[in-house]
Write a protein that holds these residues in place. Structure first.
Motif, PDB file in Angstrom:
ATOM      1  N   TRP A   1      15.340  44.183 -28.163  1.00 19.70           N
ATOM      2  CA  TRP A   1      14.202  44.390 -29.051  1.00 19.70           C
ATOM      3  C   TRP A   1      12.913  44.148 -28.263  1.00 19.70           C
ATOM      4  N   PRO A   2      11.749  44.485 -28.827  1.00 16.86           N
ATOM      5  CA  PRO A   2      10.492  44.174 -28.144  1.00 16.86           C
ATOM      6  C   PRO A   2      10.414  42.690 -27.790  1.00 16.86           C
ATOM      7  N   LEU A   3       9.834  42.389 -26.648  1.00 16.91           N
ATOM      8  CA  LEU A   3       9.840  41.023 -26.148  1.00 16.91           C
ATOM      9  C   LEU A   3       9.168  40.058 -27.125  1.00 16.91           C
ATOM     10  N   ALA A   4       8.133  40.515 -27.819  1.00 17.79           N
ATOM     11  CA  ALA A   4       7.449  39.626 -28.771  1.00 17.79           C
ATOM     12  C   ALA A   4       8.407  39.144 -29.851  1.00 17.79           C
ATOM     13  N   VAL A   5       9.284  40.024 -30.294  1.00 18.49           N
ATOM     14  CA  VAL A   5      10.268  39.645 -31.311  1.00 18.49           C
ATOM     15  C   VAL A   5      11.389  38.831 -30.684  1.00 18.49           C
ATOM     16  N   THR A   6      11.883  39.315 -29.557  1.00 16.64           N
ATOM     17  CA  THR A   6      12.998  38.665 -28.876  1.00 16.64           C
ATOM     18  C   THR A   6      12.672  37.232 -28.490  1.00 16.64           C
ATOM     19  N   LEU A   7      11.438  36.983 -28.065  1.00 16.76           N
ATOM     20  CA  LEU A   7      11.032  35.640 -27.673  1.00 16.76           C
ATOM     21  C   LEU A   7      10.512  34.838 -28.858  1.00 16.76           C
ATOM     22  N   GLY A   8       9.843  35.522 -29.786  1.00 13.09           N
ATOM     23  CA  GLY A   8       9.218  34.829 -30.914  1.00 13.09           C
ATOM     24  C   GLY A   8      10.215  34.105 -31.806  1.00 13.09           C
ATOM     25  N   ILE A   9      11.336  34.753 -32.113  1.00 12.51           N
ATOM     26  CA  ILE A   9      12.330  34.140 -33.005  1.00 12.51           C
ATOM     27  C   ILE A   9      12.919  32.873 -32.400  1.00 12.51           C
ATOM     28  N   PRO A  10      13.385  32.879 -31.134  1.00 12.34           N
ATOM     29  CA  PRO A  10      13.893  31.635 -30.544  1.00 12.34           C
ATOM     30  C   PRO A  10      12.844  30.530 -30.458  1.00 12.34           C
ATOM     31  N   VAL A  11      11.602  30.887 -30.138  1.00 13.84           N
ATOM     32  CA  VAL A  11      10.551  29.874 -30.041  1.00 13.84           C
ATOM     33  C   VAL A  11      10.322  29.212 -31.396  1.00 13.84           C
ATOM     34  N   LEU A  12      10.248  30.017 -32.451  1.00  9.68           N
ATOM     35  CA  LEU A  12      10.059  29.452 -33.797  1.00  9.68           C
ATOM     36  C   LEU A  12      11.246  28.581 -34.188  1.00  9.68           C
ATOM     37  N   GLY A  13      12.455  29.022 -33.839  1.00  9.95           N
ATOM     38  CA  GLY A  13      13.642  28.217 -34.130  1.00  9.95           C
ATOM     39  C   GLY A  13      13.614  26.889 -33.392  1.00  9.95           C
ATOM     40  N   TRP A  14      13.210  26.919 -32.124  1.00  8.58           N
ATOM     41  CA  TRP A  14      13.125  25.680 -31.334  1.00  8.58           C
ATOM     42  C   TRP A  14      12.097  24.740 -31.941  1.00  8.58           C
ATOM     43  N   LEU A  15      10.944  25.271 -32.320  1.00 10.43           N
ATOM     44  CA  LEU A  15       9.898  24.442 -32.917  1.00 10.43           C
ATOM     45  C   LEU A  15      10.373  23.804 -34.220  1.00 10.43           C
ATOM     46  N   ALA A  16      11.063  24.581 -35.048  1.00 13.57           N
ATOM     47  CA  ALA A  16      11.533  24.064 -36.328  1.00 13.57           C
ATOM     48  C   ALA A  16      12.555  22.951 -36.139  1.00 13.57           C
ATOM     49  N   LEU A  17      13.517  23.154 -35.247  1.00  9.33           N
ATOM     50  CA  LEU A  17      14.545  22.140 -35.024  1.00  9.33           C
ATOM     51  C   LEU A  17      13.959  20.891 -34.375  1.00  9.33           C
ATOM     52  N   THR A  18      13.049  21.065 -33.436  1.00 11.43           N
ATOM     53  CA  THR A  18      12.442  19.910 -32.782  1.00 11.43           C
ATOM     54  C   THR A  18      11.558  19.129 -33.752  1.00 11.43           C
ATOM     55  N   ALA A  19      10.819  19.851 -34.594  1.00 10.98           N
ATOM     56  CA  ALA A  19      10.001  19.178 -35.596  1.00 10.98           C
ATOM     57  C   ALA A  19      10.875  18.411 -36.590  1.00 10.98           C
ATOM     58  N   GLY A  20      11.979  19.019 -36.997  1.00 12.50           N
ATOM     59  CA  GLY A  20      12.901  18.331 -37.909  1.00 12.50           C
ATOM     60  C   GLY A  20      13.524  17.112 -37.263  1.00 12.50           C
ATOM     61  N   SER A  21      13.860  17.215 -35.997  1.00 15.49           N
ATOM     62  CA  SER A  21      14.424  16.080 -35.257  1.00 15.49           C
ATOM     63  C   SER A  21      13.414  14.951 -35.150  1.00 15.49           C
ATOM     64  N   THR A  22      12.164  15.303 -34.882  1.00 14.07           N
ATOM     65  CA  THR A  22      11.106  14.292 -34.777  1.00 14.07           C
ATOM     66  C   THR A  22      10.891  13.582 -36.104  1.00 14.07           C
ATOM     67  N   SER A  23      10.823  14.361 -37.177  1.00 15.18           N
ATOM     68  CA  SER A  23      10.610  13.791 -38.503  1.00 15.18           C
ATOM     69  C   SER A  23      11.761  12.872 -38.910  1.00 15.18           C
ATOM     70  N   ALA A  24      12.989  13.319 -38.666  1.00 10.47           N
ATOM     71  CA  ALA A  24      14.147  12.492 -39.021  1.00 10.47           C
ATOM     72  C   ALA A  24      14.188  11.216 -38.201  1.00 10.47           C
ATOM     73  N   SER A  25      13.758  11.282 -36.937  1.00 11.99           N
ATOM     74  CA  SER A  25      13.758  10.101 -36.086  1.00 11.99           C
ATOM     75  C   SER A  25      12.726   9.071 -36.562  1.00 11.99           C
ATOM     76  N   ARG A  26      11.595   9.582 -37.009  1.00 11.15           N
ATOM     77  CA  ARG A  26      10.548   8.674 -37.498  1.00 11.15           C
ATOM     78  C   ARG A  26      10.961   7.986 -38.793  1.00 11.15           C
ATOM     79  N   ASP A  27      11.696   8.712 -39.626  1.00 13.86           N
ATOM     80  CA  ASP A  27      12.124   8.153 -40.913  1.00 13.86           C
ATOM     81  C   ASP A  27      13.387   7.324 -40.813  1.00 13.86           C
TER      82      ASP A  27
END
Length: 209
Positions: A182-208
Motif C-alpha cells: 500500500w502507499p507508504l503513508a498508510v503502510t507506516l501510519g497504521i503501525p505507528v498509531l498502533g505502537w503509540l496506542a499500546l505504549t500509551a496504554g502500557s504507560t497508563s497501566a504502569s502508573r496506576d
C-alpha cells in the motif's frame, strides 16, 4: 529524573530505528516495480534490473477454505521449472490452460505475473527484517513506558508484557504490510498509531499499578 529521560530517549531511538528498517523492507519488497528493464540504457552495470519473460499456464486450481476461495495458476517457463502462483478471481477466470502470461523477473525470481491488466504479485517474505523490526519495536515500547511511568514496584512487569505483545503484533504486521505494498503513508501510519496506542496504554497501566 535523568534516568527516566534517558530511558524514554533510548526507547524512542530504538523504535525509530525499527521503523526505519520497516521502511527499507517495504521498499525492498516492491523494488522490482521501479527497477529499469534489463537491456535498456537505464539498466547500468551493477544495477538491479527487471526482466520480462513469457510463461504458459499449465494448470489452475481453486482451494476453498473458511476465509473464502484461493485461486492458483501453475505457469511453465522455458528456462526454469514450472511454479504455482496465487492470483485474483478475475485473473483466474480470464485465463485457461495454454494461455501465455507475462512474468516479471527480479533478482533471479518471479516477482509478478500479469495478463491483460491483471497483476498478481509474488513478493519475497522478509522474515529477518520483520523479526528485527518487531524486536526493536517491542524493546522501544518497554523502555519508553518505563521511562514515562517510572519504576513502580507493583507495575514493573507491565511494560515488559506489553513489549512482548508489541513484538508479536509487529512481526505479523511487518510481514503483512510489507507484502501488501500500500502507499507508504498508510503502510507506516497504521503501525505507528498502533505502537503509540499500546505504549500509551502500557504507560497508563504502569502508573496506576
Amino acid at each position: 529524573m535523568l534516568a527516566r529521560t534517558l530511558l524514554v530517549l533510548a526507547g524512542l531511538a530504538t523504535t525509530v530505528l525499527g521503523f526505519s528498517w520497516f521502511v527499507e523492507g517495504h521498499h525492498a519488497v516492491g523494488a522490482y516495480r521501479h527497477a529499469p528493464v534489463c537491456g535498456t540504457a537505464e539498466a547500468t552495470p551493477g544495477k538491479d534490473c527487471a526482466l520480462h519473460e513469457t510463461g504458459k499456464v499449465t494448470a489452475g486450481k481453486v482451494d476453498h477454505g473458511d476465509n473464502g476461495a484461493t485461486y492458483r495458476l501453475t505457469v511453465a517457463r522455458e528456462t526454469a521449472p514450472k511454479r504455482t502462483y496465487t492470483v485474483g478471481e478475475a485473473f483466474y477466470d480470464d485465463v485457461e490452460v495454454g494461455t501465455d502470461v507475462e512474468l516479471t523477473l527480479f533478482r533471479g525470481r518471479v516477482a509478478e505475473v500479469s495478463y491483460h491488466g491483471h497483476r498478481a504479485q509474488n513478493p519475497i517474505t522478509p522474515w529477518l527484517t520483520a523479526l528485527k523490526v518487531a524486536l526493536l519495536a517491542g524493546l522501544g515500547s518497554a523502555l519508553t513506558a518505563h521511562g514515562l511511568a517510572g519504576w513502580r514496584p507493583g507495575a514493573r512487569s507491565i511494560p515488559a508484557s506489553v513489549g512482548a505483545l508489541v513484538v508479536f503484533l509487529s512481526l505479523l504486521g511487518s510481514l503483512v504490510f510489507m507484502a501488501t505494498q500500500w502507499p507508504l503513508a498508510v503502510t507506516l501510519g497504521i503501525p505507528v498509531l498502533g505502537w503509540l496506542a499500546l505504549t500509551a496504554g502500557s504507560t497508563s497501566a504502569s502508573r496506576d499499578g
